[in-house]
Design a protein around this motif. Structure first.
Motif, short mmCIF file in Angstrom:
data_model
loop_
_atom_site.label_atom_id
_atom_site.label_comp_id
_atom_site.label_asym_id
_atom_site.label_seq_id
_atom_site.Cartn_x
_atom_site.Cartn_y
_atom_site.Cartn_z
N ALA A 121 0.84 -1.20 0.00
CA ALA A 121 0.00 0.00 0.00
C ALA A 121 0.87 1.25 0.00
N GLY A 122 0.62 2.12 -0.94
CA GLY A 122 1.37 3.36 -1.04
C GLY A 122 2.66 3.23 -1.82
N SER A 123 3.00 2.03 -2.24
CA SER A 123 4.26 1.87 -2.96
C SER A 123 4.10 1.11 -4.28
N THR B 232 1.85 1.18 -8.14
CA THR B 232 1.07 2.06 -9.01
C THR B 232 -0.42 1.83 -8.84
N ILE C 190 -3.38 -1.20 -7.15
CA ILE C 190 -3.81 -2.48 -6.57
C ILE C 190 -5.11 -2.84 -7.29
N ILE D 104 -5.96 -0.63 3.75
CA ILE D 104 -5.13 0.17 2.84
C ILE D 104 -5.18 1.63 3.28
N CYS E 274 -1.95 3.91 4.24
CA CYS E 274 -1.65 5.06 3.39
C CYS E 274 -1.81 6.37 4.14
N GLN F 233 -3.49 5.89 -2.49
CA GLN F 233 -3.30 4.67 -3.29
C GLN F 233 -4.44 4.52 -4.29
N ASP F 234 -4.08 4.39 -5.56
CA ASP F 234 -5.07 4.06 -6.59
C ASP F 234 -5.40 2.57 -6.51
N VAL F 235 -6.68 2.25 -6.58
CA VAL F 235 -7.09 0.85 -6.51
C VAL F 235 -8.22 0.59 -7.51
N HIS G 28 -7.50 8.21 1.64
CA HIS G 28 -6.21 7.83 1.08
C HIS G 28 -6.31 6.66 0.09
N VAL G 29 -7.57 6.36 -0.30
CA VAL G 29 -7.81 5.29 -1.27
C VAL G 29 -8.64 5.88 -2.40
#
Ligand SMILES: *Cc1c(COP(=O)(O)O)cnc(C)c1O
Length: 228
Positions: A88-90, A92, A94, A106, A110, A117-119, A151-152
């Protein structure tokens, strides 16, 4: 081998785009490198592969350390909550969020790292009992719940279609995933606008592109069969 395979896959992507009047710029090829050695990953990168997909946390982390920068990492496998911290956070993107509990984990990680974080939300289109992913009917509610996590960021939907001999059999699932994305977008959930459709693997990525895929995840077609 990897070079020729990549070229062939890219040609097929161009062909599929041309058939339906789409621009190839809309389609990101993710080279799924799971179980394959670092040398092959480097070879793919040297041939322009900019996005690599892995389905196990430990393997992704080890390969990322070995390779360093220069590539976008995609986590495409089932993610356990106790391993969220490591990706998470590292990464590109998920691709495989299928529960609010996972999304909240997540969010926790984050938020600590102060990153977004893009998911994607994984959907089990064919309702196979052996597969992960949320049911279509629950997807809208899950996206709505996730919209409040700061943060998601939900960027779209992902599916792993059934294994079939004839790729045409999966067209209905790809079409369905696209429709689901359009339907959820039409609900105008605050903070949600989805434009990513991660669908299509080695056996059916051309059909997926014809049905609107913006990301295809190709392993065998690039790196050869896996011996796992
Ligand atoms: C392994 C895997 C792929 C790639 O499968 P191929 O059939 O080898 O192209 C794509 N998506 C997910 C989620 C995978 O686990």
């Amino acid at each position: 081998m990897v070079k020729e395979n990549l070229e062939a896959v890219r040609q097929n992507i161009l062909g599929a785009c041309r058939r339906v009047g789409r621009s190839p710029d809309e389609v990101t090829l993710i080279a799924v490198s799971k179980t394959k050695p670092i040398d092959l990953l480097r070879e793919a990168m040297a041939c322009g592969a900019a996005d690599l997909g892995e389905n196990k946390v430990q393997e992704l982390v080890a390969k990322r350390e070995a390779i360093g920068g220069g590539v976008n990492w995609h986590f495409i496998g089932h993610l356990q909550r106790n391993k969220v911290k490591q990706v998470a956070g590292s990464v590109t993107l998920i691709h495989s969020v299928d529960s609010i509990r996972l999304a909240e984990q997540i969010e926790v990680e984050c938020s600590k790292k102060n990153v977004i974080q893009d998911v994607l939300v994984e959907i089990n289109m064919a309702e196979e009992t052996t597969k992960f992913g949320t049911a279509q009917k629950d997807a809208g509610e899950l996206v709505r719940q996730m919209a409040s996590l700061r943060h998601v960021r939900v960027r779209g939907l992902m599916t792993v279609a059934p294994y079939v001999e004839d790729a045409e059999e999966n067209r209905i699932h790809f079409r369905g995933l696209r429709k689901l994305l359009v339907d959820i977008n039409a609900q105008n959930v605050d903070n949600v606008y989805m434009d990513v459709l991660s669908m299509g693997m080695s056996g059916d990525y051309e059909v997926a592109i014809e049905e609107g895929a913006t990301m295809v995840r190709v392993g065998t077609g690039i790196f050869g069969v896996r011996s796992e």
